[in-house]
Design an enzyme around this catalytic site. Sequence first.
Site, PDB file in Angstrom:
ATOM      1  N   ASP A  11       9.561 -41.010  -8.055  1.00 10.71           N
ATOM      2  CA  ASP A  11       8.778 -39.843  -8.644  1.00 10.71           C
ATOM      3  C   ASP A  11       9.711 -38.968  -9.630  1.00 10.71           C
ATOM      4  OD1 ASP A  11       6.610 -38.341  -8.906  1.00 10.71           O
ATOM      5  OD2 ASP A  11       6.420 -37.608  -6.825  1.00 10.71           O
ATOM      6  N   ASP A 105       3.917 -40.187 -14.264  1.00 11.29           N
ATOM      7  CA  ASP A 105       5.532 -40.160 -13.494  1.00 11.29           C
ATOM      8  C   ASP A 105       5.381 -40.690 -12.089  1.00 11.29           C
ATOM      9  OD1 ASP A 105       3.772 -38.514 -12.096  1.00 11.29           O
ATOM     10  OD2 ASP A 105       4.646 -36.648 -12.240  1.00 11.29           O
ATOM     11  N   GLU A 106       4.958 -41.692 -11.642  1.00 12.73           N
ATOM     12  CA  GLU A 106       5.399 -42.073 -10.362  1.00 12.73           C
ATOM     13  C   GLU A 106       5.044 -43.671 -10.387  1.00 12.73           C
ATOM     14  OE1 GLU A 106       3.252 -40.993  -5.908  1.00 12.73           O
ATOM     15  OE2 GLU A 106       2.500 -40.131  -7.966  1.00 12.73           O
TER      16      GLU A 106
END
Length: 393
Positions: A11, A105-106
């Site tokens: 993350d 973003d993960e």
Amino acid sequence: MVDSATILHIDLDAFFVAMELLRRPELRGLPVVVGYLGPRGVVATASYEARRYGIHSAMPTLRARRLCPTAIFLPPDFTYYAPASRRFHAILREFTPAVETVSIDEAYLDVAGCEPLFGPPAAIAATIRSRIRDQIGITASVGIATNRLVAKVASDAAKPDGLLHIPPGQEAAFLAPRPLRDLPGVGRRTAEILHGLGIATIGELAALPATILEAKLGRHGRELQQRARGIAPGGVIAHPPGRRSISREHTYQRDEPSRERLLATLHRQAEHIAEDLARQERSARTVILKLRFPPFETLTRSITPGRQLILPQDLYTAAVTLFEAAWNEHGRQPVRLIGLGVTGLTERARQLALGETVAPAALQQTIIALRQRFGEHTIRRAAELPPPPPQQP
């Protein structure tokens, strides 16, 4: 001995803020919030300095400004963020093809079998974090565990800019002291019910008799107990590069209490997604539901039925299953936002089931053609229409 904890959850730390600080380094160390100011604006992400004031993602930006009047508010700039996100996911795929993208973003990775090339999972995680820092200029936190759930909790615990490895057999002990809301699947309403039972930690939830949980929460209660013990089936679902998902969202002008209107919105979203799949000649594997309740509590649920999903009715049926469970779990509260998405996109190769006809697909094509020719609102469900004005006495 090969470590069986091979699931990584990676993350990017406060991604939108981190990207803004790259081009505004003078803001480092200050409370920075990315999100639109306005009556319906929400916080996309906040710097760790802003979080000390109680600001968090999905909070109304007006409330965030009241909590920290000196915070700097910046509008999101997704065009600027997108290249960094693509580079992030490209770095991950250099280590394993088993990458499941969760968001911009993960992501989850399964690095089983990669040890001869890149070393043990902890070494792979450290290398990935170093690459992200060197090539993008931002930081990432990583959790390593035997399953996705524990890896996710571990990465959250490692923030910011950390790495946490939970060895096999230590899942329950790691989760036990953590607060209930740290466990994926425990929303605000569920936490309130459990707090009423005197339950404050994940370990206390794990120790509670299953009969009590089922009496209070139904089948979801037994599932939560398994999660609290670190038991979560399902591995990483690898998505090929390219467009990995299709989704639709709708935010109501007023929080919507009507089940019929909520389901009508889901039905329309399922139709739109099916249209997109048809245009791309693709099918989906996983359906994702997103609900936002006041005051801006957001949850997501997903289901993978085990077959290719193409038709609107298939998507809608899966969405209703997710919706009913999530809505009941939150006390059937009015809904501020409802969204439907699909992931696991693949080329179409679907065979008709026994007794199935081509009529639903033909109907779908007819609806698509009518809307393309005469406009979006040519065909609408009655439940989608605005309620009639109250009659004057």
